[in-house]
Scaffold this motif. Structure first.
Motif, PDB file in Angstrom:
ATOM      1  N   SER A   1       5.247  -1.414  17.744  1.00  0.00           N
ATOM      2  CA  SER A   1       4.084  -0.608  17.375  1.00  0.00           C
ATOM      3  C   SER A   1       4.330  -0.138  15.952  1.00  0.00           C
ATOM      4  CB  SER A   1       3.930   0.584  18.307  1.00  0.00           C
ATOM      5  OG  SER A   1       3.516   0.135  19.580  1.00  0.00           O
ATOM      6  N   LEU A   2       3.489  -0.577  15.023  1.00  0.00           N
ATOM      7  CA  LEU A   2       3.731  -0.333  13.599  1.00  0.00           C
ATOM      8  C   LEU A   2       2.509   0.283  12.934  1.00  0.00           C
ATOM      9  CD1 LEU A   2       5.450  -0.751  10.975  1.00  0.00           C
ATOM     10  CD2 LEU A   2       4.433  -3.047  10.848  1.00  0.00           C
ATOM     11  N   ILE A   3       2.763   1.310  12.139  1.00  0.00           N
ATOM     12  CA  ILE A   3       1.739   1.910  11.286  1.00  0.00           C
ATOM     13  C   ILE A   3       2.224   1.781   9.852  1.00  0.00           C
ATOM     14  CG2 ILE A   3       0.499   4.017  10.653  1.00  0.00           C
ATOM     15  CD1 ILE A   3       0.799   4.930  13.586  1.00  0.00           C
ATOM     16  N   VAL A   4       1.411   1.156   9.008  1.00  0.00           N
ATOM     17  CA  VAL A   4       1.718   0.996   7.586  1.00  0.00           C
ATOM     18  C   VAL A   4       0.846   1.973   6.804  1.00  0.00           C
ATOM     19  CG1 VAL A   4       1.725  -0.587   5.618  1.00  0.00           C
ATOM     20  CG2 VAL A   4       2.303  -1.441   7.904  1.00  0.00           C
ATOM     21  N   LEU A   5       1.493   2.767   5.973  1.00  0.00           N
ATOM     22  CA  LEU A   5       0.801   3.780   5.165  1.00  0.00           C
ATOM     23  C   LEU A   5       0.950   3.416   3.693  1.00  0.00           C
ATOM     24  CD1 LEU A   5       2.378   6.730   7.118  1.00  0.00           C
ATOM     25  CD2 LEU A   5       0.035   5.937   7.350  1.00  0.00           C
ATOM     26  N   THR A   6      -0.163   3.185   3.016  1.00  0.00           N
ATOM     27  CA  THR A   6      -0.112   2.829   1.603  1.00  0.00           C
ATOM     28  C   THR A   6      -0.724   3.935   0.759  1.00  0.00           C
ATOM     29  OG1 THR A   6      -2.237   1.664   1.526  1.00  0.00           O
ATOM     30  CG2 THR A   6      -0.306   0.382   2.194  1.00  0.00           C
ATOM     31  N   ASP A   7      -0.528   3.830  -0.547  1.00  0.00           N
ATOM     32  CA  ASP A   7      -0.970   4.897  -1.427  1.00  0.00           C
ATOM     33  C   ASP A   7      -2.429   4.792  -1.855  1.00  0.00           C
ATOM     34  OD1 ASP A   7      -0.374   2.641  -2.934  1.00  0.00           O
ATOM     35  OD2 ASP A   7       0.838   3.687  -4.417  1.00  0.00           O
TER      36      ASP A   7
ATOM     37  N   PHE B   1      -6.254   2.806  -1.684  1.00  0.00           N
ATOM     38  CA  PHE B   1      -7.219   1.848  -1.172  1.00  0.00           C
ATOM     39  C   PHE B   1      -7.659   0.922  -2.302  1.00  0.00           C
ATOM     40  CE2 PHE B   1     -11.662   0.589  -0.494  1.00  0.00           C
ATOM     41  CZ  PHE B   1     -11.510  -0.143   0.667  1.00  0.00           C
ATOM     42  N   GLY B   2      -7.612  -0.368  -2.049  1.00  0.00           N
ATOM     43  CA  GLY B   2      -7.996  -1.340  -3.065  1.00  0.00           C
ATOM     44  C   GLY B   2      -6.877  -1.693  -4.020  1.00  0.00           C
ATOM     45  N   GLY B   3      -5.735  -1.028  -3.891  1.00  0.00           N
ATOM     46  CA  GLY B   3      -4.583  -1.316  -4.743  1.00  0.00           C
ATOM     47  C   GLY B   3      -3.858  -2.565  -4.257  1.00  0.00           C
ATOM     48  N   SER B   4      -2.979  -3.080  -5.086  1.00  0.00           N
ATOM     49  CA  SER B   4      -2.283  -4.335  -4.762  1.00  0.00           C
ATOM     50  C   SER B   4      -1.463  -4.235  -3.485  1.00  0.00           C
ATOM     51  CB  SER B   4      -1.405  -4.773  -5.935  1.00  0.00           C
ATOM     52  OG  SER B   4      -0.453  -3.770  -6.247  1.00  0.00           O
ATOM     53  N   VAL B   5      -0.875  -3.083  -3.209  1.00  0.00           N
ATOM     54  CA  VAL B   5      -0.048  -2.929  -2.011  1.00  0.00           C
ATOM     55  C   VAL B   5      -0.924  -2.976  -0.761  1.00  0.00           C
ATOM     56  CG1 VAL B   5       1.577  -1.428  -0.796  1.00  0.00           C
ATOM     57  CG2 VAL B   5       1.704  -1.632  -3.283  1.00  0.00           C
ATOM     58  N   ALA B   6      -1.987  -2.189  -0.740  1.00  0.00           N
ATOM     59  CA  ALA B   6      -2.901  -2.189   0.410  1.00  0.00           C
ATOM     60  C   ALA B   6      -3.530  -3.568   0.591  1.00  0.00           C
ATOM     61  CB  ALA B   6      -3.975  -1.128   0.240  1.00  0.00           C
ATOM     62  N   ASN B   7      -3.899  -4.212  -0.503  1.00  0.00           N
ATOM     63  CA  ASN B   7      -4.500  -5.541  -0.415  1.00  0.00           C
ATOM     64  C   ASN B   7      -3.529  -6.565   0.166  1.00  0.00           C
ATOM     65  OD1 ASN B   7      -6.870  -4.551  -1.454  1.00  0.00           O
ATOM     66  ND2 ASN B   7      -6.524  -5.333  -3.513  1.00  0.00           N
ATOM     67  N   ALA B   8      -2.256  -6.456  -0.210  1.00  0.00           N
ATOM     68  CA  ALA B   8      -1.254  -7.392   0.315  1.00  0.00           C
ATOM     69  C   ALA B   8      -1.120  -7.245   1.830  1.00  0.00           C
ATOM     70  CB  ALA B   8       0.096  -7.154  -0.370  1.00  0.00           C
ATOM     71  N   PHE B   9      -1.119  -6.016   2.328  1.00  0.00           N
ATOM     72  CA  PHE B   9      -1.020  -5.808   3.769  1.00  0.00           C
ATOM     73  C   PHE B   9      -2.305  -6.203   4.480  1.00  0.00           C
ATOM     74  CE2 PHE B   9       2.701  -3.424   2.535  1.00  0.00           C
ATOM     75  CZ  PHE B   9       3.586  -3.718   3.561  1.00  0.00           C
ATOM     76  N   THR B  10      -3.447  -5.978   3.845  1.00  0.00           N
ATOM     77  CA  THR B  10      -4.727  -6.385   4.430  1.00  0.00           C
ATOM     78  C   THR B  10      -4.747  -7.886   4.676  1.00  0.00           C
ATOM     79  OG1 THR B  10      -5.881  -4.559   3.337  1.00  0.00           O
ATOM     80  CG2 THR B  10      -7.231  -6.403   4.088  1.00  0.00           C
ATOM     81  N   LYS B  11      -4.183  -8.640   3.750  1.00  0.00           N
ATOM     82  CA  LYS B  11      -4.089 -10.099   3.900  1.00  0.00           C
ATOM     83  C   LYS B  11      -3.418 -10.460   5.222  1.00  0.00           C
ATOM     84  CE  LYS B  11      -1.483 -13.966   2.089  1.00  0.00           C
ATOM     85  NZ  LYS B  11      -0.389 -14.369   1.261  1.00  0.00           N
ATOM     86  N   TYR B  12      -2.349  -9.749   5.564  1.00  0.00           N
ATOM     87  CA  TYR B  12      -1.623 -10.062   6.799  1.00  0.00           C
ATOM     88  C   TYR B  12      -2.391  -9.608   8.042  1.00  0.00           C
ATOM     89  CZ  TYR B  12       2.101 -11.804   3.958  1.00  0.00           C
ATOM     90  OH  TYR B  12       2.824 -12.553   3.067  1.00  0.00           O
ATOM     91  N   LEU B  13      -3.163  -8.543   7.930  1.00  0.00           N
ATOM     92  CA  LEU B  13      -4.045  -8.172   9.043  1.00  0.00           C
ATOM     93  C   LEU B  13      -5.037  -9.303   9.305  1.00  0.00           C
ATOM     94  CD1 LEU B  13      -5.035  -4.421   8.491  1.00  0.00           C
ATOM     95  CD2 LEU B  13      -3.740  -5.382  10.392  1.00  0.00           C
ATOM     96  N   LEU B  14      -5.603  -9.833   8.235  1.00  0.00           N
ATOM     97  CA  LEU B  14      -6.579 -10.918   8.357  1.00  0.00           C
ATOM     98  C   LEU B  14      -5.950 -12.199   8.905  1.00  0.00           C
ATOM     99  CD1 LEU B  14      -8.554 -10.303   5.043  1.00  0.00           C
ATOM    100  CD2 LEU B  14      -9.331  -9.820   7.386  1.00  0.00           C
ATOM    101  N   GLU B  15      -4.639 -12.339   8.731  1.00  0.00           N
ATOM    102  CA  GLU B  15      -3.928 -13.499   9.270  1.00  0.00           C
ATOM    103  C   GLU B  15      -3.500 -13.292  10.726  1.00  0.00           C
ATOM    104  OE1 GLU B  15      -0.699 -14.618   6.692  1.00  0.00           O
ATOM    105  OE2 GLU B  15      -2.043 -15.003   4.999  1.00  0.00           O
ATOM    106  N   GLY B  16      -3.808 -12.137  11.284  1.00  0.00           N
ATOM    107  CA  GLY B  16      -3.531 -11.909  12.701  1.00  0.00           C
ATOM    108  C   GLY B  16      -2.338 -11.047  13.032  1.00  0.00           C
TER     109      GLY B  16
ATOM    110  N   GLU C   1      -1.392  -1.042  12.306  1.00  0.00           N
ATOM    111  CA  GLU C   1      -2.433  -0.158  11.771  1.00  0.00           C
ATOM    112  C   GLU C   1      -2.159   0.007  10.287  1.00  0.00           C
ATOM    113  OE1 GLU C   1      -4.994   0.981  13.759  1.00  0.00           O
ATOM    114  OE2 GLU C   1      -3.998  -0.319  15.222  1.00  0.00           O
ATOM    115  N   LEU C   2      -3.195  -0.033   9.465  1.00  0.00           N
ATOM    116  CA  LEU C   2      -3.062   0.103   8.015  1.00  0.00           C
ATOM    117  C   LEU C   2      -3.914   1.274   7.554  1.00  0.00           C
ATOM    118  CD1 LEU C   2      -2.025  -0.954   5.287  1.00  0.00           C
ATOM    119  CD2 LEU C   2      -3.962  -2.555   5.279  1.00  0.00           C
ATOM    120  N   VAL C   3      -3.266   2.250   6.913  1.00  0.00           N
ATOM    121  CA  VAL C   3      -3.934   3.466   6.457  1.00  0.00           C
ATOM    122  C   VAL C   3      -3.603   3.669   4.987  1.00  0.00           C
ATOM    123  CG1 VAL C   3      -4.155   5.967   6.793  1.00  0.00           C
ATOM    124  CG2 VAL C   3      -3.654   4.489   8.755  1.00  0.00           C
ATOM    125  N   THR C   4      -4.617   3.983   4.179  1.00  0.00           N
ATOM    126  CA  THR C   4      -4.377   4.268   2.763  1.00  0.00           C
ATOM    127  C   THR C   4      -4.431   5.776   2.515  1.00  0.00           C
ATOM    128  OG1 THR C   4      -6.710   4.076   2.154  1.00  0.00           O
ATOM    129  CG2 THR C   4      -5.382   2.064   2.057  1.00  0.00           C
ATOM    130  N   GLY C   5      -3.928   6.180   1.349  1.00  0.00           N
ATOM    131  CA  GLY C   5      -3.969   7.595   0.966  1.00  0.00           C
ATOM    132  C   GLY C   5      -2.822   8.411   1.530  1.00  0.00           C
TER     133      GLY C   5
END
Length: 144
Positions: free
Chosen positions: A59-65, A67-82, A86-90
């Protein structure tokens, strides 16, 4: 046990985790990822993928700084890959503390409570002092 990954630009993640350790002690279930100038985007992608692979099934929660930044976008890519997390920004200190101290079982509830407390933790103190009259008998009082 819930795992947390604080992932930010620069060394912000390390600073937040150090602050958490100061307040509630070391968290064995908290990791960090720092996107630095010296790290290529390819190296960052590989580091992220390796982390997610190592923690598959957790069970993993990823917290990024940001929204729309390179770090959040990189993790979003992996969400889209399955990949499942949980991915939360801010991310901020009240958010992370709330999540770590939560006795909730549900990732969704932990995330919801963390976002709520993180938002509540953003306060313009000058406005409160102005509204409440500020200094009372030599003491600064702030009422919730």
């Amino acid at each position: 046990m819930m795992r947390y990954l604080v992932a930010t630009h620069g060394e912000l993640a390390v600073g937040i985790i150090n602050s958490v350790s100061l307040i509630i002690g070391n968290g064995e279930n908290v990791d960090y990822f720092s996107m630095t100038k010296s790290k290529s985007s390819e190296d960052a992608e590989m580091e992220i993928k390796n982390y997610l692979e190592r923690n598959k099934g957790e069970s993993l929660i990823v917290l990024t700084d940001l929204f729309g930044g390179s770090v959040a976008n990189a993790f979003t890519k992996y969400l889209l890959e399955g990949y499942q997390f949980e991915l939360v920004t801010g991310v901020n200190l009240p958010m992370l503390l709330t999540m770590l101290l939560s006795n909730q079982e549900s990732k969704e509830q932990i995330v919801s409570n963390g976002i709520e407390e993180g938002s509540k933790g953003i306060i313009h103190i000058n406005k409160i002092l102005e509204q409440q009259g500020g200094n009372r008998d030599g003491f600064i009082t702030i009422e919730d």
